[in-house]
Design an enzyme around this catalytic site. Structure first.
Site, short mmCIF file in Angstrom:
data_model
loop_
_atom_site.label_atom_id
_atom_site.label_comp_id
_atom_site.label_asym_id
_atom_site.label_seq_id
_atom_site.Cartn_x
_atom_site.Cartn_y
_atom_site.Cartn_z
N GLY A 12 0.82 -1.22 0.00
CA GLY A 12 0.00 0.00 0.00
C GLY A 12 0.84 1.26 0.00
CB SER A 13 -0.10 4.81 -0.47
OG SER A 13 -1.13 4.87 0.50
CB THR A 14 0.99 3.61 4.78
OG1 THR A 14 -0.28 4.23 4.54
CG2 THR A 14 1.60 4.20 6.04
CB ALA B 128 -4.96 -0.94 8.72
N GLY C 12 -7.61 -3.03 0.80
CA GLY C 12 -7.87 -1.96 -0.16
C GLY C 12 -6.94 -2.04 -1.36
CD GLU D 84 -2.11 -6.57 2.67
OE1 GLU D 84 -1.66 -5.58 2.08
OE2 GLU D 84 -3.26 -6.61 3.13
CE LYS E 250 -6.02 4.71 5.55
NZ LYS E 250 -4.88 3.90 5.21
C1 5RP Z 1 -3.51 -3.54 0.87
C2 5RP Z 1 -3.82 -3.12 2.24
C3 5RP Z 1 -3.28 -1.80 2.69
O1 5RP Z 1 -2.52 -2.00 3.84
C4 5RP Z 1 -4.42 -0.88 2.99
O2 5RP Z 1 -5.26 -0.81 1.84
C5 5RP Z 1 -3.93 0.53 3.35
O3 5RP Z 1 -3.35 1.10 2.23
P1 5RP Z 1 -2.78 2.58 2.22
O4 5RP Z 1 -1.56 2.58 3.07
O5 5RP Z 1 -2.50 2.85 0.76
O6 5RP Z 1 -3.85 3.49 2.75
O7 5RP Z 1 -4.48 -3.78 3.00
O8 5RP Z 1 -4.17 -4.73 0.52
#
Ligand code: 5RP
Length: 223
Positions: A29-31, A83, A96, A103, A121
């Site tokens: 994910g982006s984080t 998350a 997401g 994961e 979140k």
């Molecule tokens: C990917 C995930 C991500 O951890 C989650 O969607 C959060 O993503 P982001 O850091 O982009 O908000 O579960 O499958």
């Protein structure tokens, strides 16, 4: 601070949980991308990473961080991932980015789950974010009906006008309208419906720690 800056803040803060000499579990994910970028500064201190997606694997490798197969590593001391929602008990909704199955596999082989997230979140009750569920395509119609019976509305996630295909060759249902009051029971129940590969509730694999990015800095929640 922007959301992007908050993500960078917690991505950097997560480095304190990486043990020199040990392989680290890496989410998606982006984080997590911010964490991977920060991890490059420690790449000479760790053997490498176990990754939860093709996207994270590509990013790790591009930065010169070796990637190990989950099957070749017995146990990881820490798994670091984002998350979509996290509650006050450390229960999460994830997926997401469509990487929920891998994961959950990497989280299950890790002693500690460090969740990195911006403060948007943190929720009281899981369910406002559409719940991702990885499914076997031939079970779609029946699973849509099963979620309807729970009061939800399930839709197959699309990409470029066709069902999105996960790294595992399966589809994702996104389910709206649920309020997940008992995440442990919900995860156990839905996970045993035939055709469900993985439900995006992470209660049995909940967070041990959450590094929450806030305008006042990084807040550490311990569960
Ligand atoms: C990917 C995930 C991500 O951890 C989650 O969607 C959060 O993503 P982001 O850091 O982009 O908000 O579960 O499958």
């Amino acid at each position: 601070m922007t959301q992007d800056e908050l993500k960078a803040l917690v991505g950097q803060a997560a480095l304190q949980y990486v043990t020199p000499g040990e392989i680290v579990g890496v989410g998606t994910g982006s984080t997590v991308n911010k964490f991977i970028d920060a991890l490059a500064s420690m790449k000479d201190q760790i053997p490498g990473a176990v990754s939860s997606s093709e996207a994270s694997t590509a990013r790790l490798k591009a930065l010169g961080i070796p990637v190990f197969e989950a099957n070749d590593v017995a146990e990881l001391s820490v798994y670091i991932d984002g998350a979509d929602e996290i509650d006050a008990q450390g229960y999460m909704v994830k997926g997401g980015g469509a990487a929920l199955t891998r994961e959950k596999i990497v989280a299950a082989q890790s002693r500690r789950f460090v969740c990195i997230a911006d403060e948007s979140k943190l929720v009281k009750t899981l369910g406002a974010f559409p719940l991702p569920v990885e499914i076997i395509p031939m079970a779609t119609a029946r699973l849509v009906r099963q979620f309807e019976a729970l009061g939800g509305r399930a839709q197959v996630r699309q990409k470029d006008g066709a069902p999105l295909v996960t790294d595992n060759g399966q589809h994702i249902l996104d389910v709206t309208g649920l309020q997940i009051g008992d995440p442990l029971a919900f995860e156990s129940r839905v996970n045993q419906w035939p055709g469900v590969v993985t439900v995006g509730v992470f209660a049995h694999q909940k967070a041990s720690v959450c590094l929450l990015g806030t305008s006042g800095g990084v807040k550490t929640l311990t569960f």
